[in-house]
Design a protein around this motif. Sequence first.
Motif, PDB file in Angstrom:
ATOM      1  N   VAL A   4     -12.197   3.253  10.054  1.00 37.04           N
ATOM      2  CA  VAL A   4     -12.136   3.970  11.119  1.00 37.04           C
ATOM      3  C   VAL A   4     -10.901   3.159  11.850  1.00 37.04           C
ATOM      4  O   VAL A   4     -10.673   4.404  13.054  1.00 37.04           O
ATOM      5  N   MET A   5     -10.502   2.422  11.397  1.00 41.69           N
ATOM      6  CA  MET A   5      -8.778   2.135  11.704  1.00 41.69           C
ATOM      7  C   MET A   5      -8.382   3.469  11.601  1.00 41.69           C
ATOM      8  O   MET A   5      -7.224   3.711  12.420  1.00 41.69           O
ATOM      9  N   VAL A   6      -8.401   3.423  10.167  1.00 39.63           N
ATOM     10  CA  VAL A   6      -7.003   4.975   9.831  1.00 39.63           C
ATOM     11  C   VAL A   6      -7.660   5.873  10.551  1.00 39.63           C
ATOM     12  O   VAL A   6      -6.502   6.532  11.106  1.00 39.63           O
ATOM     13  N   ALA A   7      -8.628   6.624  11.194  1.00 37.59           N
ATOM     14  CA  ALA A   7      -9.228   7.551  11.727  1.00 37.59           C
ATOM     15  C   ALA A   7      -8.200   7.971  13.068  1.00 37.59           C
ATOM     16  O   ALA A   7      -8.303   8.647  13.728  1.00 37.59           O
ATOM     17  N   VAL A   8      -8.875   6.060  13.888  1.00 35.54           N
ATOM     18  CA  VAL A   8      -8.780   5.906  14.576  1.00 35.54           C
ATOM     19  C   VAL A   8      -6.983   6.807  15.494  1.00 35.54           C
ATOM     20  O   VAL A   8      -6.964   6.937  16.448  1.00 35.54           O
ATOM     21  N   VAL A   9      -6.437   6.156  15.015  1.00 34.81           N
ATOM     22  CA  VAL A   9      -4.597   6.218  14.414  1.00 34.81           C
ATOM     23  C   VAL A   9      -4.148   7.468  14.699  1.00 34.81           C
ATOM     24  O   VAL A   9      -3.841   7.955  15.415  1.00 34.81           O
TER      25      VAL A   9
END
Length: 277
Positions: free
Chosen positions: A14-19
């Motif tokens: 989720v973090m990588v996708a958002v960034v």
Amino acid sequence: MSRELTLRIYSAIVMVAVVLVATWLGGMAFRILAGGIGLLVYYEWSTMTRLAEKSIRGHAFGWVSMVAIVANLLFGSPDMTVPLFAGLVLTAVLPALAGRWSWWQPSGIFYSGLSAISLSAIRGEDQLGFAAMLFVFAVVWATDILAYFVGRAIGGPKLAPRISPGKTWSGAIGGTIAGVLGGVGVSLCYFQTVDLWVPFVAFFLSVAGQIGDLFESFIKRRFGVKDSSHLIPGHGGVMDRVDALVFACFAAFFLAVGFSAVGMGAVDSLGAFLFGF
């Protein structure tokens, strides 16, 4: 697979996708991301260093300062962000000099505010800024991943045993080599040739990122905490995830500013600094 590991993997995805989505969109989307990181970093910094216990007024000033910096980053003039930031930090220094506030107060505004400003400045508004941000991500992530695996595989002398006992010189060297290769790899995706300037910058950012990692470890050890917070399931806090990234961004930001200040060339953006030579 344990529940904790599963949670950690899902959180990372989720973090990588958002960034990456925010980086691709740029503009307001990325400025919101950068501002959010700055505010969350300040929350964790002030919590770890117990600023509210030392001075309620200082703690309140810190929050007002961070909100002002982020608001100007989102809606104000880009030309005023750095002067506003510098003025707020200097204003916080005066009570610290007088002994009324802890020095952790101006340090927190500096660290958190510059995190938001440098991230936003590197991404900028154009595709060159997008390439520059990917360059920084590649350097930091490659350094972090390979430092862990090389350090585990080879071991050897400790890098800073009093601050972070798990880190080794072999991991630091392996991570730096990987960071340089990662930066060069991103450059080759955009340009046919790579100037010697690119691996030099990648090396500098890789080392800066590892210093940032050690710096956060020092703060946590100084105040006796394991994680900067529990905001990210399975990962601890935001500072735990961006400590290396923000120091690398600091380094890129100051390199560009310094390059312009000594009159060695006009730099329209940090993307132009990283790839324009």
